[in-house]
Design a protein around this motif. Structure first.
Motif, PDB file in Angstrom:
ATOM      1  N   SER A   5       0.556  -1.143   0.287  1.00 39.44           N
ATOM      2  CA  SER A   5      -0.008   0.321   0.058  1.00 39.44           C
ATOM      3  C   SER A   5       1.295   1.126  -0.117  1.00 39.44           C
ATOM      4  CB  SER A   5      -0.963   0.048   1.520  1.00 39.44           C
ATOM      5  OG  SER A   5      -1.584  -1.142   1.102  1.00 39.44           O
ATOM      6  N   PHE A  74      -2.476   3.898   8.082  1.00 35.47           N
ATOM      7  CA  PHE A  74      -2.676   3.272   7.852  1.00 35.47           C
ATOM      8  C   PHE A  74      -3.447   2.361   8.628  1.00 35.47           C
ATOM      9  CE2 PHE A  74      -0.871   0.935  12.286  1.00 35.47           C
ATOM     10  CZ  PHE A  74      -1.025   0.005  12.133  1.00 35.47           C
ATOM     11  N   LYS A  75      -4.156   2.534   9.033  1.00 33.19           N
ATOM     12  CA  LYS A  75      -5.669   2.476   9.260  1.00 33.19           C
ATOM     13  C   LYS A  75      -6.268   2.088   8.074  1.00 33.19           C
ATOM     14  CE  LYS A  75      -6.925   5.198  13.997  1.00 33.19           C
ATOM     15  NZ  LYS A  75      -7.481   5.581  14.851  1.00 33.19           N
ATOM     16  N   LYS A  78      -5.007  -1.395   3.205  1.00 31.72           N
ATOM     17  CA  LYS A  78      -4.810  -2.940   3.274  1.00 31.72           C
ATOM     18  C   LYS A  78      -3.179  -3.744   3.498  1.00 31.72           C
ATOM     19  CE  LYS A  78      -9.975  -3.010   2.658  1.00 31.72           C
ATOM     20  NZ  LYS A  78      -9.631  -1.299   2.291  1.00 31.72           N
ATOM     21  N   GLU A  80      -0.064  -5.718   3.269  1.00 36.00           N
ATOM     22  CA  GLU A  80       1.151  -6.012   4.134  1.00 36.00           C
ATOM     23  C   GLU A  80       2.728  -5.326   4.217  1.00 36.00           C
ATOM     24  OE1 GLU A  80       2.047 -10.838   2.853  1.00 36.00           O
ATOM     25  OE2 GLU A  80       1.359  -9.803   1.350  1.00 36.00           O
ATOM     26  N   LEU A  82       3.697  -0.849   4.206  1.00 35.31           N
ATOM     27  CA  LEU A  82       3.229   0.032   4.251  1.00 35.31           C
ATOM     28  C   LEU A  82       4.388   0.386   3.083  1.00 35.31           C
ATOM     29  CD1 LEU A  82       0.945   0.003   6.782  1.00 35.31           C
ATOM     30  CD2 LEU A  82      -0.270  -0.848   5.091  1.00 35.31           C
ATOM     31  N   ARG A 155       6.277  -2.820   7.143  1.00 35.35           N
ATOM     32  CA  ARG A 155       5.861  -4.481   7.298  1.00 35.35           C
ATOM     33  C   ARG A 155       4.373  -3.007   8.185  1.00 35.35           C
ATOM     34  NH1 ARG A 155       7.494  -9.136   5.384  1.00 35.35           N
ATOM     35  NH2 ARG A 155      10.120  -8.840   5.552  1.00 35.35           N
ATOM     36  N   ARG A 156       2.963  -4.011   8.268  1.00 35.38           N
ATOM     37  CA  ARG A 156       1.860  -4.084   8.629  1.00 35.38           C
ATOM     38  C   ARG A 156       1.817  -4.405  10.412  1.00 35.38           C
ATOM     39  NH1 ARG A 156      -3.322  -2.668   8.528  1.00 35.38           N
ATOM     40  NH2 ARG A 156      -3.250  -2.456   5.895  1.00 35.38           N
ATOM     41  N   GLU A 157       2.435  -5.873  10.301  1.00 33.31           N
ATOM     42  CA  GLU A 157       2.979  -6.589  11.391  1.00 33.31           C
ATOM     43  C   GLU A 157       3.530  -5.883  12.180  1.00 33.31           C
ATOM     44  OE1 GLU A 157       4.106 -10.845  12.721  1.00 33.31           O
ATOM     45  OE2 GLU A 157       4.250 -10.160  11.112  1.00 33.31           O
ATOM     46  N   THR A 160       1.849  -2.915  13.842  1.00 35.14           N
ATOM     47  CA  THR A 160       0.975  -3.216  14.665  1.00 35.14           C
ATOM     48  C   THR A 160       1.200  -3.201  15.508  1.00 35.14           C
ATOM     49  OG1 THR A 160      -0.422  -3.588  12.148  1.00 35.14           O
ATOM     50  CG2 THR A 160      -1.249  -4.559  15.009  1.00 35.14           C
ATOM     51  N   GLY A 164       1.386   1.512  15.800  1.00 36.09           N
ATOM     52  CA  GLY A 164       1.443   2.525  15.038  1.00 36.09           C
ATOM     53  C   GLY A 164       2.031   3.751  14.754  1.00 36.09           C
TER      54      GLY A 164
END
Length: 237
Positions: A5, A74-75, A78, A80, A82, A155-157, A160, A164
């Motif tokens: 994303s 971020f919110k 979608k 994996e 960002l 990484r989104r992970e 998270t 954030g």
């Protein structure tokens, strides 16, 4: 292949955003899962610019501030991975491919960043500006983290688990804070080849020496105290 994303925060960027999105359409569209522009309560024609680009998602964040705009993206995203750029950047050919390559081959990589090049700063001033990243290299080697706010992928992970972005940071030091906290989730790679063309407008207005000093001071402040030394900042458009 990880899904990416691309997130672009924008506050009153109707003059710079078209060139950014033109570059995104040439070099990123079709390779990223989605492209998101976060309008950070602009009062100019930023929204109208975004509407000219089919396939670009427009989201609105009413509370002004770069960390809040990044968090909004971020919110909304979608993917994996960002990837964040600023509205005055021009993502080059091969940039998104580097993100795919680096994250695909290293599952311990939490965050990727790299230096700026300045498309509107020429001659000696450009050489001096680029030398900042060379001078900062020992800091990266010592701490293990460095990040440029308008040129990074995470990484989104990892983001998270970090909780954030820190919305208490208004501007200076937000990039160092992200890098420092991301290091706890894995490797933070600052790659000299992961270059992002951007505007040198802040240096032109504030002066190179002052701008460099503010960034160095806030790097050390975040690294040592966990909070920035400079709270106020100037919007430069």
């Amino acid at each position: 292949m990880p899904t990416i994303s691309l997130i672009i925060p924008a506050f009153n960027e109707e003059d710079y955003l078209p060139a950014c999105l033109d570059a995104v359409m040439r070099n990123v569209a079709g390779k990223a899962f989605e492209i998101i522009v976060v309008d950070n309560n602009s009062t100019d024609g930023t929204k109208q610019v975004v509407e000219r680009y089919p396939g670009v998602t427009y989201v609105f964040e009413a509370e002004k501030g770069i960390t809040r705009a990044r968090q909004c993206g971020f919110k909304a995203a979608k993917g994996e991975i960002l990837a964040y750029v600023d509205a005055d950047t021009r993502p080059p050919a091969g940039w998104v491919e580097q993100i795919i390559e680096q994250f695909d081959k290293n599952d311990k990589l939490a965050c990727l960043s790299g230096p700026y090049s300045f498309y509107d700063v020429s001659g000696l001033r450009n050489a001096i500006s680029n030398a900042w990243f060379v001078a900062a290299r020992p800091l990266y080697n010592f701490t293990g983290y460095m990040l440029v706010g308008g040129n990074f992928a995470i990484r989104r992970e990892a983001l998270t688990k970090m909780g954030g972005f820190d919305a208490t940071i208004e501007f200076y030091g937000e990039d160092v804070d992200i890098a420092k906290r991301a290091k706890k989730q894995g490797k933070v790679l600052f790659s000299p080849s992961f270059v992002m063309p951007t505007s040198g407008r802040r240096m032109a207005r504030q002066g190179f020496a002052k701008t460099a000093a503010i960034y160095f001071i806030n790097y050390f402040s975040i690294a040592l105290r966990g909070k920035p030394a400079t709270k106020s900042y100037l919007d430069i458009r």
